[in-house]
Design a protein around this motif. Structure first.
Motif, PDB file in Angstrom:
ATOM      1  N   ALA A  75       1.093  -1.253  -0.310  1.00 45.83           N
ATOM      2  CA  ALA A  75       0.711   0.188   0.197  1.00 45.83           C
ATOM      3  C   ALA A  75       0.578   1.286   0.144  1.00 45.83           C
ATOM      4  O   ALA A  75       0.357   2.305  -0.173  1.00 45.83           O
ATOM      5  N   GLU A  76       1.934   1.394   1.096  1.00 45.46           N
ATOM      6  CA  GLU A  76       2.795   2.170   1.120  1.00 45.46           C
ATOM      7  C   GLU A  76       3.395   2.539  -0.212  1.00 45.46           C
ATOM      8  O   GLU A  76       4.211   3.879  -1.217  1.00 45.46           O
ATOM      9  N   LEU A  77       3.772   0.817  -0.984  1.00 43.81           N
ATOM     10  CA  LEU A  77       4.772   1.410  -2.257  1.00 43.81           C
ATOM     11  C   LEU A  77       3.390   1.802  -3.093  1.00 43.81           C
ATOM     12  O   LEU A  77       4.143   3.173  -3.880  1.00 43.81           O
ATOM     13  N   ALA A  78       2.504   1.771  -3.199  1.00 44.51           N
ATOM     14  CA  ALA A  78       0.992   1.986  -4.395  1.00 44.51           C
ATOM     15  C   ALA A  78       1.022   3.071  -3.945  1.00 44.51           C
ATOM     16  O   ALA A  78       0.661   4.155  -4.686  1.00 44.51           O
ATOM     17  N   GLU A  79       1.177   3.892  -2.797  1.00 42.68           N
ATOM     18  CA  GLU A  79       0.953   5.560  -2.475  1.00 42.68           C
ATOM     19  C   GLU A  79       1.961   6.000  -2.835  1.00 42.68           C
ATOM     20  O   GLU A  79       1.693   7.183  -4.135  1.00 42.68           O
ATOM     21  N   ALA A  80       3.129   6.098  -2.963  1.00 42.53           N
ATOM     22  CA  ALA A  80       4.840   6.535  -3.162  1.00 42.53           C
ATOM     23  C   ALA A  80       4.363   6.418  -5.045  1.00 42.53           C
ATOM     24  O   ALA A  80       4.698   7.317  -5.377  1.00 42.53           O
ATOM     25  N   ASN A  81       3.941   4.964  -5.261  1.00 44.30           N
ATOM     26  CA  ASN A  81       4.154   5.132  -7.192  1.00 44.30           C
ATOM     27  C   ASN A  81       2.725   6.510  -7.400  1.00 44.30           C
ATOM     28  O   ASN A  81       2.624   7.241  -8.671  1.00 44.30           O
ATOM     29  N   ARG A  82       1.388   6.166  -6.349  1.00 43.21           N
ATOM     30  CA  ARG A  82       0.595   7.804  -7.238  1.00 43.21           C
ATOM     31  C   ARG A  82       0.719   8.969  -7.067  1.00 43.21           C
ATOM     32  O   ARG A  82       0.784   9.626  -7.862  1.00 43.21           O
ATOM     33  N   ILE A  83       1.743   8.964  -6.141  1.00 43.18           N
ATOM     34  CA  ILE A  83       2.401  10.462  -5.348  1.00 43.18           C
ATOM     35  C   ILE A  83       3.510  10.895  -6.939  1.00 43.18           C
ATOM     36  O   ILE A  83       3.489  11.980  -7.336  1.00 43.18           O
ATOM     37  N   ALA A  84       4.459   9.916  -6.944  1.00 45.83           N
ATOM     38  CA  ALA A  84       4.740  10.166  -7.673  1.00 45.83           C
ATOM     39  C   ALA A  84       4.498  10.391  -9.687  1.00 45.83           C
ATOM     40  O   ALA A  84       4.977  10.731 -10.111  1.00 45.83           O
ATOM     41  N   ALA A  85       3.714   9.571  -9.802  1.00 48.05           N
ATOM     42  CA  ALA A  85       2.990  10.099 -11.218  1.00 48.05           C
ATOM     43  C   ALA A  85       2.127  11.162 -11.287  1.00 48.05           C
ATOM     44  O   ALA A  85       2.729  11.086 -11.804  1.00 48.05           O
ATOM     45  N   GLU A  86       1.529  11.493  -9.746  1.00 47.24           N
ATOM     46  CA  GLU A  86       1.042  12.409 -10.083  1.00 47.24           C
ATOM     47  C   GLU A  86       1.626  13.704  -9.667  1.00 47.24           C
ATOM     48  O   GLU A  86       2.304  14.823 -10.546  1.00 47.24           O
ATOM     49  N   LYS A  87       3.153  13.532  -8.702  1.00 51.01           N
ATOM     50  CA  LYS A  87       4.279  15.152  -9.286  1.00 51.01           C
ATOM     51  C   LYS A  87       5.417  14.889 -10.849  1.00 51.01           C
ATOM     52  O   LYS A  87       5.121  15.946 -11.307  1.00 51.01           O
ATOM     53  N   LYS A  88       5.063  13.964 -11.519  1.00 44.67           N
ATOM     54  CA  LYS A  88       5.562  13.605 -12.403  1.00 44.67           C
ATOM     55  C   LYS A  88       4.999  14.518 -13.744  1.00 44.67           C
ATOM     56  O   LYS A  88       4.590  15.311 -14.539  1.00 44.67           O
ATOM     57  N   ALA A  89       2.845  13.503 -13.489  1.00 40.77           N
ATOM     58  CA  ALA A  89       2.550  14.435 -14.659  1.00 40.77           C
ATOM     59  C   ALA A  89       2.176  15.832 -14.071  1.00 40.77           C
ATOM     60  O   ALA A  89       1.959  16.523 -15.354  1.00 40.77           O
ATOM     61  N   GLU A  90       1.970  16.810 -12.846  1.00 38.36           N
ATOM     62  CA  GLU A  90       2.273  18.277 -12.569  1.00 38.36           C
ATOM     63  C   GLU A  90       3.913  18.636 -13.585  1.00 38.36           C
ATOM     64  O   GLU A  90       3.331  19.211 -14.368  1.00 38.36           O
TER      65      GLU A  90
END
Length: 345
Positions: free
Chosen positions: A214-229
């Motif tokens: 779950a933490e890895l998924a959250e980290a990936n989600r945050i990383a994806a959001e940062k990359k998208a931004e």
């Protein structure tokens, strides 16, 4: 195209979001915005400068019309993650409980088997103890029988010692059986506790693995959001750089077009001036020719008149004729009516 028309065609509905907010999913809108501001207004006029400002504001409004539903879609995705995480945890907990419930008969059976095994071991030890006790009793019986044989010769004190030895042997046998039972129970307890501990550790490990996932998924989600931004910022910067470059290119092309038009106008003016000069020169030359011809004719007429006057005067001086006759003779000479005579002008 008015600004209202430009902006009205840009509308993103919620159901379109999943298919648009993906890599390169907004290219068609970007191309539309570029096309709507592809003009090159004249910056030398107030109207042209106002038009440039209006086009720039149109890009900002268009950006907002696309960015706002995208942000709302991203917000909905974030809100959707929490129920999913809660549902996954509820599901995992329910599955763990169901797994433990399903396995409970097996766990109880395994514990029972361990207990039976322990009891069997205790029974074996008990049988062994009985065999040892029987052997001991047999030996003791022999000793008693021997003692009894001699008891007739011995006193009561000797019989009491034998009885005490037998009682002590029985106590030792019972104590040995109790110790075997205790050891078997202790062993069964230790193994059951070890099994339960292994189950608890496995459950904790699974929970830790799920938490890590779950933490890895959250980290990936945050990383994806940062990359998208960051991609959005990079795209905006690139679009702005492209816009400036396009504006500069348009300005250069406009200046080049103005200079080309000015050069063309100058060349046309020079051509017209040359043609006008040529026409004027031709006109003056023609006038000069006509004047020269008229002057030549006038001079010739005057010359001929002078010669005619001289001829008339000479005829009057050398022939006894009057002026009318002299003029008639001059006319006949000019007309070539008198053979073998020619007037040289």
């Amino acid at each position: 195209m008015s600004e209202t028309t430009e902006l009205s065609v840009i509308e993103i509905k919620p159901e379109q979001a999943p298919a648009l907010y993906i890599p390169n999913g907004l290219d068609s809108y970007l191309e539309h915005i570029k096309a709507s501001v592809s003009e090159a207004p004249d910056l030398s006029t107030d109207k042209g400068r106002k038009r440039v400002a209006s086009l720039s504001a149109s890009v900002s409004r268009s950006k907002t019309l696309i960015e706002k539903p995208g942000r709302e879609y991203l917000k909905r995705l974030k809100e959707a993650v929490k129920p999913a995480e809660q549902e996954i945890k509820r599901f995992v907990d329910a599955c763990d409980a169901l797994r433990d419930e399903v396995r409970r008969p097996l766990t109880e059976w395994e514990a029972e088997q361990e207990m039976l095994a322990a009891e069997k071991q205790m029974q074996e030890w008990h049988t062994e103890a009985l065999e040892l006790n029987a052997a001991f009793d047999k030996e003791l019986a022999l000793q008693i029988e021997a003692a009894h044989a001699t008891a007739l010769l011995d006193n009561y004190e000797y019989d009491r010692d034998i009885a005490e030895k037998k009682a002590e042997a029985e106590r030792q046998r019972i104590a040995h059986e109790e110790e075997l039972k205790r050891q078997a129970a202790e062993q069964a307890r230790i193994e059951a506790e070890a099994t339960a501990q292994r189950e608890r550790e496995a459950a904790l490990q699974r929970e830790a693995d799920l938490k890590a996932q779950a933490e890895l998924a959250e980290a990936n989600r945050i990383a994806a959001e940062k990359k998208a931004e960051q991609d959005r910022i990079d795209a905006a910067n690139k679009a702005e750089a492209d816009r400036l470059a396009a504006a500069q290119q348009a300005e250069r092309e406009k200046q080049e077009a103005i200079e080309a038009e000015q050069l063309k106008a100058k060349q046309e003016a020079d051509r017209i001036q040359r043609e006008a000069k040529q026409k004027e020169d031709a006109r003056l030359a023609e006038e000069q020719r006509i004047a020269d011809e008229a002057a030549a004719r006038a001079a010739d007429v005057a010359h001929r008149k002078t010669i005619g006057t001289d001829i008339v005067n000479d005829l009057l001086a050398n022939a006894k004729i009057d002026r009318v006759q002299a003029i008639q003779i001059l006319t006949a000479l000019k007309d070539g009516n008198i053979r073998h005579t020619t007037i040289h002008y």
